[in-house]
Design a protein around this motif. Structure first.
Motif, PDB file in Angstrom:
ATOM      1  N   GLU A   1      -1.450  -5.764 -10.762  1.00 26.27           N
ATOM      2  CA  GLU A   1      -2.481  -5.713 -11.802  1.00 26.27           C
ATOM      3  C   GLU A   1      -2.239  -6.690 -12.947  1.00 26.27           C
TER       4      GLU A   1
ATOM      5  N   HIS B   1       0.805  -1.223   0.000  1.00 25.91           N
ATOM      6  CA  HIS B   1       0.000   0.000   0.000  1.00 25.91           C
ATOM      7  C   HIS B   1       0.835   1.269   0.000  1.00 25.91           C
TER       8      HIS B   1
ATOM      9  N   ASP C   1       6.048   2.183  -4.690  1.00 25.32           N
ATOM     10  CA  ASP C   1       5.830   2.332  -6.124  1.00 25.32           C
ATOM     11  C   ASP C   1       6.569   1.238  -6.891  1.00 25.32           C
ATOM     12  N   TYR C   2       7.690   0.801  -6.325  1.00 29.15           N
ATOM     13  CA  TYR C   2       8.442  -0.301  -6.937  1.00 29.15           C
ATOM     14  C   TYR C   2       8.759  -1.325  -5.848  1.00 29.15           C
TER      15      TYR C   2
ATOM     16  N   THR D   1       5.075  -1.775  -8.501  1.00 28.30           N
ATOM     17  CA  THR D   1       4.075  -2.448  -7.665  1.00 28.30           C
ATOM     18  C   THR D   1       2.764  -2.625  -8.434  1.00 28.30           C
ATOM     19  N   THR D   2       2.385  -1.595  -9.187  1.00 22.13           N
ATOM     20  CA  THR D   2       1.168  -1.662 -10.011  1.00 22.13           C
ATOM     21  C   THR D   2       1.198  -2.874 -10.918  1.00 22.13           C
TER      22      THR D   2
ATOM     23  N   ARG E   1      -5.874 -12.520  -8.475  1.00 20.03           N
ATOM     24  CA  ARG E   1      -4.977 -11.383  -8.298  1.00 20.03           C
ATOM     25  C   ARG E   1      -4.026 -11.720  -7.142  1.00 20.03           C
TER      26      ARG E   1
ATOM     27  N   TYR F   1      -3.415 -11.165 -18.714  1.00 18.94           N
ATOM     28  CA  TYR F   1      -4.263 -10.880 -19.875  1.00 18.94           C
ATOM     29  C   TYR F   1      -3.765 -11.663 -21.090  1.00 18.94           C
TER      30      TYR F   1
END
Lengths: 125, 286
Positions: free
Chosen positions: B219, B195, B198-199, B214-215, B270, B257
């Motif tokens: 994701e 939370h 960023d990395y 992290t995204t 996830r 995906y």
């Protein structure tokens, strides 16, 4: 502005951020020329990575909703809301034509579709 | 984007343990989480970075070589180490007078503001503080000279969820105040980093196993759950590692995906950062 982030949603988080901002623009909660929160402050508030928010902002920029000026921030661009609405109505019409087609082939009545329609609307809206 | 920290080909040998050619960066304006098991090399990396231990390779902090400009750099960074030592017989007030002499930029007002903000007593001996209070005090000391970079080794370990969240909130505010700041934070409590970072950089047995946004991890990565038969159809280049169970196979993939387009397997979860760490460290590969 409301941005509801669900970790259980199949939708990626940046999409959810985008939708929240778009909705605020459509409902005039965010007006033309208004400054958006900085990427970092929104990331902190939503407890997500700033790269996620950045991705949302970047896409909103390519889609023409906002403009980012280096060192100043991101601003809401003037929207031709009527045109966007027209386009959305077009999209909806296409889906409806498809529905009508399926109904016709499968002998489903108009009344049955309307009944379904009421249920869907109640759940979604 | 400029880098606040650049680590290139850094090695350190101990009997029985070695850092092997470590490479990673902390870009300006970002929070980088360093994760790994106990003994994986997190603290060794941080100590090398601060020139507390000698090492081989190139280390740039705030654009300067740490070995040549150590004193100068250290005026501009804030550090919390796992075992950093504070005399138990000081008070927060007394500490202020001591720290003033250490840092040219020491901001007394800011320090007293943090002491108040973190609800730390002014005249009580530190030995009477709870572990949460001690950590908050260490952080107050680390950020009261307006550092451009924070280096934090396990700042949340051993603390309860409420205090941990308060501490993460301090870091969020710190980076929001000035977006050229940066934070490197090591932790084995991966949920904390999920939370805030960023990395994510994952270190295991002295090697960097993973360095990603992290995204992207949250994701794009996915845990495919399938039968043994389905697993055997998956090509080796399409997954990272797997865990075989009695009733199901779990397979970590980097792009769920893409995976969905290629294979007819529908259950993809996830992952959490913890899941990903486990797959990298404990998972198998055919």
């Amino acid at each position: 502005m409301n941005i509801i982030i669900s970790n259980n949603s199949a939708k990626p988080i940046y999409e959810q951020v985008k939708e929240g901002i778009k909705q605020a623009i459509f409902s005039h909660e965010l007006c033309e020329g208004e400054i958006l929160p900085s990427v970092r402050s929104m990331a902190n508030e939503l407890k997500i990575s700033f790269l996620t928010v950045k991705k949302a902002y970047d896409e909103l920029e390519t889609e023409g909703f906002i403009e980012t000026i280096q060192g100043k921030g991101s601003f809401v661009l003037p929207q031709n809301l009527e045109m966007i609405k027209e386009e959305k109505l077009c999209q909806i019409q296409k889906h409806m034509e498809e529905i009508a087609h399926i109904a016709q082939v499968s002998n489903i009545t108009k009344e049955e579709i309307q009944e379904l329609w009421k249920i869907v609307f109640k759940e979604v809206l | 984007m400029k880098n606040s920290i650049e680590i290139k080909n850094v090695s350190k040998k101990y009997p029985g343990f070695a850092l092997k050619n470590i490479n990673f960066c902390v870009p300006e304006g970002t929070i980088v989480g360093l994760i790994g098991e106990n003994g994986a090399g997190k603290t060794t990396t941080i100590k090398a970075l601060l020139n507390i231990i000698s090492s081989l390779g190139d280390i740039q902090v705030l654009g300067k070589n740490i070995r040549k400009h150590e004193k100068e750099i250290k005026q501009d960074i804030g550090v919390v180490l796992d075992n950093s030592f504070l005399s138990e017989y000081l008070t927060t007030k007394k500490l202020n007078t001591i720290m003033k002499d250490f840092y040219n930029n020491w901001d007394e007002k800011k320090y007293m503001y943090y002491i108040k903000e973190f609800q730390l007593p002014e005249n009580q001996l530190i030995k009477e503080f709870s572990s949460g209070m001690k950590m908050k005090l260490k952080i107050a000391i680390a950020i009261s000279h307006h550092p451009k970079l924070l280096i934090l080794d396990e700042p949340t370990s051993g603390l309860d969820p409420i205090v941990r969240n308060e501490i993460l909130e301090i870091f969020r505010k710190y980076i929001e105040e000035d977006e050229t700041r940066a934070i490197l934070i090591s932790s084995h409590i991966t949920s904390d980093l999920e939370h805030i970072s960023d990395y994510i950089v994952l270190i295991d047995k002295g090697e960097i196993k993973l360095d990603k946004a992290t995204t992207e991890l949250l994701e794009n990565y996915g845990i495919v759950k399938c039968s043994k038969e389905d697993f055997e159809k998956i090509k080796i280049e399409d997954y990272i590692s797997y865990r075989a169970g009695k009733y199901q196979y779990e397979v970590l993939v980097a792009d769920k995906y893409e995976f969905r387009r290629k294979y007819d397997i529908s259950v993809i979860d996830r992952p959490t950062i913890e899941d990903i760490m486990l797959f990298y460290i404990k998972g198998g590969k055919a």
